[in-house]
Scaffold this active site. Structure first.
Site, PDB file in Angstrom:
ATOM      1  N   GLY A 138       0.838  -1.201   0.000  1.00  0.00           N
ATOM      2  CA  GLY A 138       0.000   0.000   0.000  1.00  0.00           C
ATOM      3  C   GLY A 138       0.871   1.248   0.000  1.00  0.00           C
ATOM      4  N   TYR A 139       0.487   2.247  -0.787  1.00  0.00           N
ATOM      5  CA  TYR A 139       1.276   3.483  -0.870  1.00  0.00           C
ATOM      6  C   TYR A 139       0.392   4.724  -0.781  1.00  0.00           C
ATOM      7  CZ  TYR A 139      -0.586   3.227  -5.569  1.00  0.00           C
ATOM      8  OH  TYR A 139      -1.472   3.142  -6.623  1.00  0.00           O
ATOM      9  N   GLY A 140      -0.934   4.531  -0.761  1.00  0.00           N
ATOM     10  CA  GLY A 140      -1.870   5.658  -0.707  1.00  0.00           C
ATOM     11  C   GLY A 140      -2.822   5.464   0.457  1.00  0.00           C
ATOM     12  N   SER A 141      -4.111   5.484   0.152  1.00  0.00           N
ATOM     13  CA  SER A 141      -5.081   5.367   1.250  1.00  0.00           C
ATOM     14  C   SER A 141      -4.984   4.025   1.972  1.00  0.00           C
ATOM     15  CB  SER A 141      -6.508   5.579   0.729  1.00  0.00           C
ATOM     16  OG  SER A 141      -6.888   4.539  -0.141  1.00  0.00           O
ATOM     17  N   GLU A 160     -10.901  -0.261  -5.113  1.00  0.00           N
ATOM     18  CA  GLU A 160      -9.921   0.336  -6.033  1.00  0.00           C
ATOM     19  C   GLU A 160     -10.421   0.281  -7.491  1.00  0.00           C
ATOM     20  OE1 GLU A 160      -7.082   1.747  -4.737  1.00  0.00           O
ATOM     21  OE2 GLU A 160      -7.784   1.151  -2.763  1.00  0.00           O
TER      22      GLU A 160
HETATM   23  C1  SIN Z   1      -2.890   2.287  -2.363  1.00  0.00           C
HETATM   24  O1  SIN Z   1      -3.138   2.931  -1.355  1.00  0.00           O
HETATM   25  O2  SIN Z   1      -1.986   1.407  -2.347  1.00  0.00           O
HETATM   26  C2  SIN Z   1      -3.645   2.459  -3.642  1.00  0.00           C
HETATM   27  C3  SIN Z   1      -4.143   3.833  -3.874  1.00  0.00           C
HETATM   28  C4  SIN Z   1      -5.205   4.309  -2.917  1.00  0.00           C
HETATM   29  O3  SIN Z   1      -6.148   3.551  -2.642  1.00  0.00           O
HETATM   30  O4  SIN Z   1      -5.128   5.451  -2.453  1.00  0.00           O
END
Ligand code: SIN
Length: 172
Positions: A9-12, A83
């Protein structure tokens, strides 16, 4: 693939876990950078006025830090739904301090139907300040992500500069 898998995960996904996981660890992937270049018609904006959320852009030599979650395969059903706005599952080497494993990451690839691409920082900040959707204000997505990265000890100038700009101009 059977059995639990690592989701990067890199965002929310770093700060909003509405899914069960077995274990979470700081992690990174190589060859990608995080950018607020993905449109959000369903969470942080609406179809007529999409917000901006992060995706990954290929960048050889760069490294993206985030958080990896060990999840059961059936959790992907929920995540695919969450997503759905242009993201696709992608296989990636997930690196930990002491090891590396094949995992999964959601990427909104360049050119997907919700892809917005780059824009001047001020324009992105104005869009983010204006937008909101069923999951809440777009501003909160930026602030929560920046907070979560700081908690992980991660510095991301793109996110932090946008956060500073959004807070400067956030009159709410
Ligand atoms: C993530 O968080 O890995 C995917 C992008 C998001 O959902 O913000």
């Amino acid at each position: 693939m059977n059995g639990p898998q690592w989701l990067f995960g890199y965002g929310s996904l770093i700060w909003k876990q509405d899914f069960p996981f077995i274990e979470a660890r700081p992690a990174f992937i190589d060859g990608w950078v995080r950018r607020f270049w993905q449109g959000s018609h369903d969470h942080r904006g609406v179809p007529d006025d999409p917000g901006r959320v992060v995706t990954l852009i290929e960048a050889p030599g760069e490294r993206c830090y985030g958080r990896a979650f060990l999840i059961e395969p059936d959790v992907f059903e929920h995540l695919d739904d969450r997503e759905v706005n242009g993201y696709e599952r992608h296989r990636v080497d997930v690196h930990f301090d002491d090891s590396q494993l094949l995992g999964v990451v959601y990427i909104g690839h360049v050119g997907n139907f919700a892809f917005l691409g780059d824009a001047p920082l001020e324009d992105m900040a104005a869009q983010i300040r204006r937008c909101a959707g069923p999951s809440g204000r777009n501003v909160d997505y930026v602030v929560e992500l920046a907070r979560a990265l700081r908690d992980l000890g991660v510095t991301d100038p793109h996110v932090f500069e946008l956060e500073a700009r959004v807070l400067q101009t956030d009159s709410c």
